[in-house]
Design an enzyme around this catalytic site. Structure first.
Site, PDB file in Angstrom:
ATOM      1  CB  SER A  94       5.911  11.542  19.558  1.00 49.20           C
ATOM      2  OG  SER A  94       7.147  11.983  20.130  1.00 49.20           O
TER       3      SER A  94
ATOM      4  CE1 TYR B  76       6.014   7.716  23.573  1.00 49.55           C
ATOM      5  CE2 TYR B  76       7.904   9.362  22.648  1.00 49.55           C
ATOM      6  CZ  TYR B  76       6.463   9.062  23.109  1.00 49.55           C
ATOM      7  OH  TYR B  76       5.734  10.230  22.938  1.00 49.55           O
TER       8      TYR B  76
END
Length: 248
Positions: free
Chosen positions: A136, A149
């Site tokens: 990501s 995250y």
């Protein structure tokens, strides 16, 4: 073990019940792979496997017994797409939900390691295996409320580089694909099913679609064997950083 009777190359996709995983499974099947899909939502992967002419089995990458049972069904693996992952919440470090952070680490990081370790012998035996880790932009940048995250996806980046170093000279390629904003169930999951919050993430801008990332996966695995695409950052045209988005 289940045999690959057609002798087509086999691709394994984790977290394939929706979004990027499901789109990647469809794209690889269209490219000629026999695709084995795994996820916790069994009814979804069963339907997907039937749709694409592949195989679907229950899989929780954070559970050792589930990983072992899944891998026992596979005797050949040419491509492994480590897609299972996701974000939970948007708490600051000061207000961190440790259980949510632990869950993110177990799925995004330890789950990736467990699947790669379990299927690496088959990937090497294939003659030229390929591991694709779906990371990501959050693994390249940090932002407020993204600590859990961010940490997990930065770990994915570190692991991918370590794998590239440790497997150099072996018949396996290692790639990390880092998407920016993709309109999937990602935001809905992150915000605990809050549809209003999830919709606000994409309001006024045009996010990428899961198929856009799936196309990149197919392109990467189809490169000549002399080419290893180490990493790729894929952003929506309306997004320039993790938090910088043009909204109309």
């Amino acid at each position: 073990m289940t045999q690959n009777s057609s002798q087509r190359p086999v691709a394994v996709v984790t977290g394939a019940s929706s979004g990027i995983g499901a789109a990647t499974a469809r794209a690889l099947a269209a490219a000629g792979y026999e695709v084995v899909v795994g996820a916790r939502r069994v009814e979804r992967i069963t339907a997907l496997a039937e749709e694409i002419g592949g195989r679907g089995y229950a899989l929780d990458v954070a559970d050792a017994e589930s990983v072992a049972a899944f891998v026992a069904q596979i005797d050949r693996c040419d491509v492994l797409v480590n897609n299972a992952g996701g974000a939970l919440g948007a708490h600051s470090v000061a207000e961190a939900d440790l259980e949510a952070w632990r869950s993110m680490y177990e799925v995004n990081v330890l789950g990736l390691v467990a699947m790669t370790k379990a299927l690496l012998p088959a990937l090497l035996d294939s003659g030229l295996g390929h591991v694709i880790n779906i990371g990501s932009v959050a693994g390249r940048e940090v932002y407020e409320g993204g600590g859990g995250y961010n940490a997990a996806k930065h770990a994915v980046s570190a692991l991918t580089r370590v794998m590239r170093l440790e497997l150099l000279g072996q018949p396996v390629r290692i790639t990390q694909l880092d998407p920016g904003m993709v309109e999937t169930e990602f935001a809905l999951t992150r915000f605990g099913g809050d549809e209003e919050k999830a919709a606000a993430v994409y309001e006024g801008m045009e996010p990428m679609q899961a198929a856009d990332i799936a196309e990149a996966v197919v392109w990467v695995v189809s490169r000549p064997r002399r080419v290893n695409v180490d990493s790729m950052l894929i952003m929506a045209t309306d997004q320039s950083t993790a938090k910088t988005v043009h909204r109309r």
